[in-house]
Design a protein around this motif. Sequence first.
Motif, mmCIF file in Angstrom:
data_model
loop_
_atom_site.group_PDB
_atom_site.id
_atom_site.type_symbol
_atom_site.label_atom_id
_atom_site.label_comp_id
_atom_site.label_asym_id
_atom_site.label_seq_id
_atom_site.Cartn_x
_atom_site.Cartn_y
_atom_site.Cartn_z
ATOM 1 N N PRO A 39 7.274 -2.089 2.937
ATOM 2 C CA PRO A 39 6.120 -1.333 3.444
ATOM 3 C C PRO A 39 5.780 -0.122 2.582
ATOM 4 C CG PRO A 39 7.651 -1.801 5.213
ATOM 5 C CD PRO A 39 8.343 -2.168 3.943
ATOM 6 N N ARG A 40 6.782 0.420 1.889
ATOM 7 C CA ARG A 40 6.529 1.613 1.066
ATOM 8 C C ARG A 40 6.047 1.263 -0.338
ATOM 9 N NH1 ARG A 40 10.249 3.191 4.798
ATOM 10 N NH2 ARG A 40 10.146 5.376 5.432
ATOM 11 N N LEU A 41 6.598 0.212 -0.910
ATOM 12 C CA LEU A 41 6.272 -0.114 -2.306
ATOM 13 C C LEU A 41 5.333 -1.297 -2.445
ATOM 14 C CD1 LEU A 41 9.664 0.342 -4.182
ATOM 15 C CD2 LEU A 41 7.816 1.968 -3.847
ATOM 16 N N ILE A 51 5.527 5.709 4.422
ATOM 17 C CA ILE A 51 4.779 4.440 4.472
ATOM 18 C C ILE A 51 3.282 4.746 4.411
ATOM 19 C CG2 ILE A 51 4.247 2.422 5.887
ATOM 20 C CD1 ILE A 51 7.072 2.622 7.026
ATOM 21 N N PRO A 52 2.556 4.176 3.451
ATOM 22 C CA PRO A 52 1.118 4.471 3.354
ATOM 23 C C PRO A 52 0.343 3.872 4.528
ATOM 24 C CG PRO A 52 1.718 2.780 1.756
ATOM 25 C CD PRO A 52 2.991 3.238 2.400
ATOM 26 N N ALA A 53 -0.694 4.605 4.954
ATOM 27 C CA ALA A 53 -1.528 4.115 6.066
ATOM 28 C C ALA A 53 -2.535 3.125 5.504
ATOM 29 C CB ALA A 53 -2.242 5.285 6.714
ATOM 30 N N ILE A 54 -2.389 1.881 5.895
ATOM 31 C CA ILE A 54 -3.270 0.837 5.372
ATOM 32 C C ILE A 54 -4.091 0.239 6.496
ATOM 33 C CG2 ILE A 54 -3.350 -1.434 4.264
ATOM 34 C CD1 ILE A 54 -0.935 -0.718 2.706
ATOM 35 N N LEU A 110 -3.603 6.828 -4.329
ATOM 36 C CA LEU A 110 -4.929 6.824 -3.700
ATOM 37 C C LEU A 110 -4.800 6.632 -2.190
ATOM 38 C CD1 LEU A 110 -6.881 4.487 -6.170
ATOM 39 C CD2 LEU A 110 -7.149 6.958 -5.938
ATOM 40 N N THR A 111 -5.759 7.198 -1.448
ATOM 41 C CA THR A 111 -5.789 6.940 -0.007
ATOM 42 C C THR A 111 -6.393 5.555 0.212
ATOM 43 O OG1 THR A 111 -7.989 7.855 0.220
ATOM 44 C CG2 THR A 111 -6.125 9.395 0.493
ATOM 45 N N TRP A 112 -6.243 5.072 1.443
ATOM 46 C CA TRP A 112 -6.765 3.748 1.749
ATOM 47 C C TRP A 112 -8.272 3.657 1.505
ATOM 48 C CZ3 TRP A 112 -6.337 -1.077 1.981
ATOM 49 C CH2 TRP A 112 -7.255 -1.844 2.694
ATOM 50 N N GLY A 113 -9.003 4.702 1.935
ATOM 51 C CA GLY A 113 -10.462 4.709 1.769
ATOM 52 C C GLY A 113 -10.864 4.651 0.307
ATOM 53 N N ASN A 114 -10.227 5.512 -0.494
ATOM 54 C CA ASN A 114 -10.533 5.530 -1.929
ATOM 55 C C ASN A 114 -10.200 4.202 -2.585
ATOM 56 O OD1 ASN A 114 -11.637 8.000 -2.486
ATOM 57 N ND2 ASN A 114 -9.656 9.028 -2.622
ATOM 58 N N LEU A 115 -9.045 3.674 -2.218
ATOM 59 C CA LEU A 115 -8.607 2.414 -2.825
ATOM 60 C C LEU A 115 -9.628 1.313 -2.555
ATOM 61 C CD1 LEU A 115 -6.297 0.767 -4.255
ATOM 62 C CD2 LEU A 115 -5.512 0.185 -1.978
ATOM 63 N N GLY A 116 -10.051 1.209 -1.277
ATOM 64 C CA GLY A 116 -11.013 0.178 -0.900
ATOM 65 C C GLY A 116 -12.309 0.300 -1.703
ATOM 66 N N ALA A 117 -12.787 1.562 -1.846
ATOM 67 C CA ALA A 117 -14.055 1.785 -2.562
ATOM 68 C C ALA A 117 -13.925 1.367 -4.028
ATOM 69 C CB ALA A 117 -14.438 3.259 -2.461
ATOM 70 N N ASN A 141 -2.087 -9.509 4.449
ATOM 71 C CA ASN A 141 -1.454 -9.073 3.212
ATOM 72 C C ASN A 141 -2.241 -9.653 2.049
ATOM 73 O OD1 ASN A 141 1.021 -9.740 1.007
ATOM 74 N ND2 ASN A 141 0.920 -7.696 1.843
ATOM 75 N N SER A 142 -3.207 -8.884 1.610
ATOM 76 C CA SER A 142 -4.067 -9.367 0.531
ATOM 77 C C SER A 142 -3.531 -8.901 -0.809
ATOM 78 C CB SER A 142 -5.485 -8.853 0.732
ATOM 79 O OG SER A 142 -5.950 -9.277 1.994
ATOM 80 N N MET A 143 -3.669 -9.751 -1.805
ATOM 81 C CA MET A 143 -3.186 -9.442 -3.147
ATOM 82 C C MET A 143 -4.398 -9.339 -4.079
ATOM 83 S SD MET A 143 0.261 -9.648 -2.910
ATOM 84 C CE MET A 143 1.099 -10.148 -4.399
#
Lengths: 221, 105
Positions: free
Chosen positions: A76-78, A211-214, B46-53, B76-78
Amino acid sequence: MIPIPDLDQIERRTWTRYAESGLTDLLLGAILFASSMAAVVLRTDLPAPWPLVVYFALAVPFLLVFLGLQRIIIVPRLGRIRPGPRAKARRNKANIVAFVSMGVTVLLALLTVGFQGHGFDGSRSEVALARVASPIVMTASILLFFGLTAYILDYHRMYLIGILYAVGIGGIMLYVIEEFDAGIAAAAAAVAFILIMGTVTLVRWTHRHPIPAIGEERYAQ
Amino acid sequence: MPNESYIQSLNDLDRTIHEPARLMLMAFLYVVEAGDYAYLMSETGLTWGNLGAHLNKLEEAGYIEIEKGYKGKRPNSMAHLTPAGRAAFQAYRQSLKQALDSLPE
């Protein structure tokens, strides 16, 4: 001006970042602990399969716990990656080193145990092999295995773990072959050192890597 | 004074990749076959928002593809670079290297 990305350094990180957590140290310490306990059983009057039974009864749960913790703490972290061609080549090299080194180690262990049981007539060559050559070659093969693996994987703590393993396995062999009780104490000290090092490393690592918030579902829509 | 080839190299830089966050994403995806969002977030910060953009922009440019999947019940997307993305990143590195090499000492 943006600097040119150092791809070698980035590629190396895809390997080292998993080793940084300290969880692998804990598994290696636990495996050495299982080997020590098997050696203790070997010195008792219990029949031949018991040391192996004890070893696997400890090592297999340790491995399962390691895999579980890896899934709960590390992934979850990496995150997950599919390694690139260079990382795969590196992993293959490490596997070959591990296979050859483990083969030599297991062969020597079997020879040593064999000399303890039937067929040991006490000739000078057999005594020399059991008492001198086997422990030295075994310790050397352990150092070679850990040294090469640490070098290939850029896993610097593994050099220290290799030395501790050599001390531990050497101690176990002295305990089994020479009935030298301080040998098992050396192995216990090596186990304790590796486990403490792994635990401290893991605790510090989890604090540094929340853990990053996803919100993946949102992106997936 | 920067010479003409230096200015020309700067002009050739791919603007989609040149943005620092997207450059990081391209570099991290370049060294692996594929990586999920947690990998990209942990490596880039990066934050989730930034990453998505930024992933959206790279996907629109045809530089990356997102394989949407699941691990158990969790999404779980790659992400992985497309051949065009790999070529664009190599060209970008080359251009940037030329630009930097052209700078006077």
